[in-house]
Design a protein around this motif. Structure first.
Motif, PDB file in Angstrom:
ATOM      1  N   THR A  85       0.842  -1.204   0.000  1.00 46.37           N
ATOM      2  CA  THR A  85       0.000   0.000   0.000  1.00 46.37           C
ATOM      3  C   THR A  85       0.873   1.248   0.000  1.00 46.37           C
ATOM      4  O   THR A  85       0.655   2.183  -0.789  1.00 46.37           O
ATOM      5  CB  THR A  85      -0.940   0.007   1.233  1.00 46.37           C
ATOM      6  OG1 THR A  85      -1.760  -1.151   1.205  1.00 46.37           O
ATOM      7  CG2 THR A  85      -1.813   1.251   1.249  1.00 46.37           C
ATOM      8  N   GLU A  86       1.864   1.277   0.888  1.00 47.68           N
ATOM      9  CA  GLU A  86       2.763   2.431   0.992  1.00 47.68           C
ATOM     10  C   GLU A  86       3.504   2.665  -0.324  1.00 47.68           C
ATOM     11  O   GLU A  86       3.599   3.806  -0.808  1.00 47.68           O
ATOM     12  CB  GLU A  86       3.754   2.197   2.130  1.00 47.68           C
ATOM     13  CG  GLU A  86       4.629   3.385   2.441  1.00 47.68           C
ATOM     14  CD  GLU A  86       5.562   3.093   3.618  1.00 47.68           C
ATOM     15  OE1 GLU A  86       6.765   3.386   3.481  1.00 47.68           O
ATOM     16  OE2 GLU A  86       5.084   2.578   4.636  1.00 47.68           O
ATOM     17  N   SER A  87       4.000   1.606  -0.933  1.00 46.01           N
ATOM     18  CA  SER A  87       4.737   1.736  -2.198  1.00 46.01           C
ATOM     19  C   SER A  87       3.835   2.250  -3.313  1.00 46.01           C
ATOM     20  O   SER A  87       4.241   3.110  -4.112  1.00 46.01           O
ATOM     21  CB  SER A  87       5.324   0.386  -2.621  1.00 46.01           C
ATOM     22  OG  SER A  87       6.301  -0.024  -1.705  1.00 46.01           O
ATOM     23  N   MET A  88       2.629   1.723  -3.373  1.00 42.07           N
ATOM     24  CA  MET A  88       1.709   2.155  -4.427  1.00 42.07           C
ATOM     25  C   MET A  88       1.332   3.622  -4.236  1.00 42.07           C
ATOM     26  O   MET A  88       1.269   4.382  -5.213  1.00 42.07           O
ATOM     27  CB  MET A  88       0.464   1.265  -4.443  1.00 42.07           C
ATOM     28  CG  MET A  88       0.749  -0.153  -4.961  1.00 42.07           C
ATOM     29  SD  MET A  88      -0.661  -1.278  -4.824  1.00 42.07           S
ATOM     30  CE  MET A  88      -1.760  -0.619  -6.068  1.00 42.07           C
ATOM     31  N   VAL A 100      -3.761 -12.243 -13.548  1.00 45.86           N
ATOM     32  CA  VAL A 100      -4.113 -13.083 -12.405  1.00 45.86           C
ATOM     33  C   VAL A 100      -4.918 -12.332 -11.352  1.00 45.86           C
ATOM     34  O   VAL A 100      -5.826 -12.887 -10.720  1.00 45.86           O
ATOM     35  CB  VAL A 100      -2.826 -13.677 -11.769  1.00 45.86           C
ATOM     36  CG1 VAL A 100      -3.153 -14.539 -10.565  1.00 45.86           C
ATOM     37  CG2 VAL A 100      -2.044 -14.475 -12.786  1.00 45.86           C
ATOM     38  N   PHE A 101      -4.608 -11.061 -11.106  1.00 46.82           N
ATOM     39  CA  PHE A 101      -5.273 -10.306 -10.038  1.00 46.82           C
ATOM     40  C   PHE A 101      -5.279  -8.820 -10.368  1.00 46.82           C
ATOM     41  O   PHE A 101      -4.570  -8.358 -11.251  1.00 46.82           O
ATOM     42  CB  PHE A 101      -4.573 -10.524  -8.687  1.00 46.82           C
ATOM     43  CG  PHE A 101      -3.223  -9.871  -8.612  1.00 46.82           C
ATOM     44  CD1 PHE A 101      -3.087  -8.575  -8.118  1.00 46.82           C
ATOM     45  CD2 PHE A 101      -2.082 -10.521  -9.053  1.00 46.82           C
ATOM     46  CE1 PHE A 101      -1.854  -7.958  -8.066  1.00 46.82           C
ATOM     47  CE2 PHE A 101      -0.846  -9.914  -9.000  1.00 46.82           C
ATOM     48  CZ  PHE A 101      -0.726  -8.630  -8.503  1.00 46.82           C
ATOM     49  N   THR A 102      -6.100  -8.109  -9.597  1.00 49.03           N
ATOM     50  CA  THR A 102      -6.119  -6.651  -9.649  1.00 49.03           C
ATOM     51  C   THR A 102      -5.973  -6.160  -8.224  1.00 49.03           C
ATOM     52  O   THR A 102      -6.662  -6.654  -7.321  1.00 49.03           O
ATOM     53  CB  THR A 102      -7.437  -6.120 -10.236  1.00 49.03           C
ATOM     54  OG1 THR A 102      -7.581  -6.635 -11.564  1.00 49.03           O
ATOM     55  CG2 THR A 102      -7.463  -4.611 -10.270  1.00 49.03           C
ATOM     56  N   ALA A 103      -5.078  -5.217  -8.007  1.00 47.09           N
ATOM     57  CA  ALA A 103      -4.893  -4.623  -6.679  1.00 47.09           C
ATOM     58  C   ALA A 103      -5.082  -3.129  -6.810  1.00 47.09           C
ATOM     59  O   ALA A 103      -4.553  -2.520  -7.737  1.00 47.09           O
ATOM     60  CB  ALA A 103      -3.503  -4.931  -6.144  1.00 47.09           C
ATOM     61  N   ASN A 104      -5.863  -2.560  -5.918  1.00 49.71           N
ATOM     62  CA  ASN A 104      -5.999  -1.108  -5.945  1.00 49.71           C
ATOM     63  C   ASN A 104      -6.050  -0.574  -4.516  1.00 49.71           C
ATOM     64  O   ASN A 104      -6.508  -1.245  -3.596  1.00 49.71           O
ATOM     65  CB  ASN A 104      -7.222  -0.675  -6.762  1.00 49.71           C
ATOM     66  CG  ASN A 104      -8.509  -1.233  -6.221  1.00 49.71           C
ATOM     67  OD1 ASN A 104      -8.530  -2.265  -5.590  1.00 49.71           O
ATOM     68  ND2 ASN A 104      -9.594  -0.533  -6.472  1.00 49.71           N
TER      69      ASN A 104
END
Length: 161
Positions: A85-88, A100-104
């Motif tokens: 989370t911090e990096s994004m 494969v996945f979605t992260a938001n």
């Protein structure tokens, strides 16, 4: 091997023999037979109890080991999510999409952080049932204080040495 209930009935027989004035030889023979039976029963129970207690201790140790392992794994997952989370957020990339996945990154539901509990109005406190301080009550009764609704009791149980 007879059960403990049967042995208790045998002890009632001894009491009856005493009350009826049975001869000493009959009384002694009956008592010896019962003592041998309860001694054997007690020894058998001792070994079974020790085995079960050993199993219980092993289970408790395994439960603790697994709980510690689970907590460590949960902490790793939490740390990894926080790091990602911090990096994004730092890179401005709030969404990552792969086959494969979605992260938001998204806002969590609002929560409260209490800074000073003494300043919070009483309306926000949850009333709880009173709980008896059994150790304190026992100590008070031992010191001679009379408390209506409570008494000291003394129970018995088998202990192995």
């Amino acid at each position: 091997m007879s059960s403990l209930y049967e042995l208790t009935d045998n002890y009632k027989l001894i009491q009856r023999l005493i009350e009826e004035g049975a001869d000493a030889e009959k009384f002694t023979d009956t008592l010896q037979a019962i003592e041998d039976s309860i001694d054997g029963k007690a020894e058998g129970y001792f070994y079974v109890i020790k085995n079960i207690e050993s199993d219980i201790n092993a289970m408790k140790a395994e439960e603790k080991r697994l709980a510690d392992r689970r907590k460590a794994a949960e902490n790793k997952v939490k740390r990894m999510k926080e790091d990602l989370t911090e990096s994004m957020i730092e890179t401005g990339k709030r969404k990552v999409k792969t086959p494969v996945f979605t992260a938001n990154v998204q806002n969590n539901p609002p929560s409260v952080r209490v800074i000073d509990e003494g300043l919070i109005p009483k309306a926000f406190f949850i009333e709880q049932e009173p709980k008896i301080d059994r150790k304190g009550l026992l100590n008070s009764l031992k010191e001679g204080d009379e408390t209506e609704g409570a008494e000291i009791i003394q129970t018995e149980s088998v202990r192995f040495k």
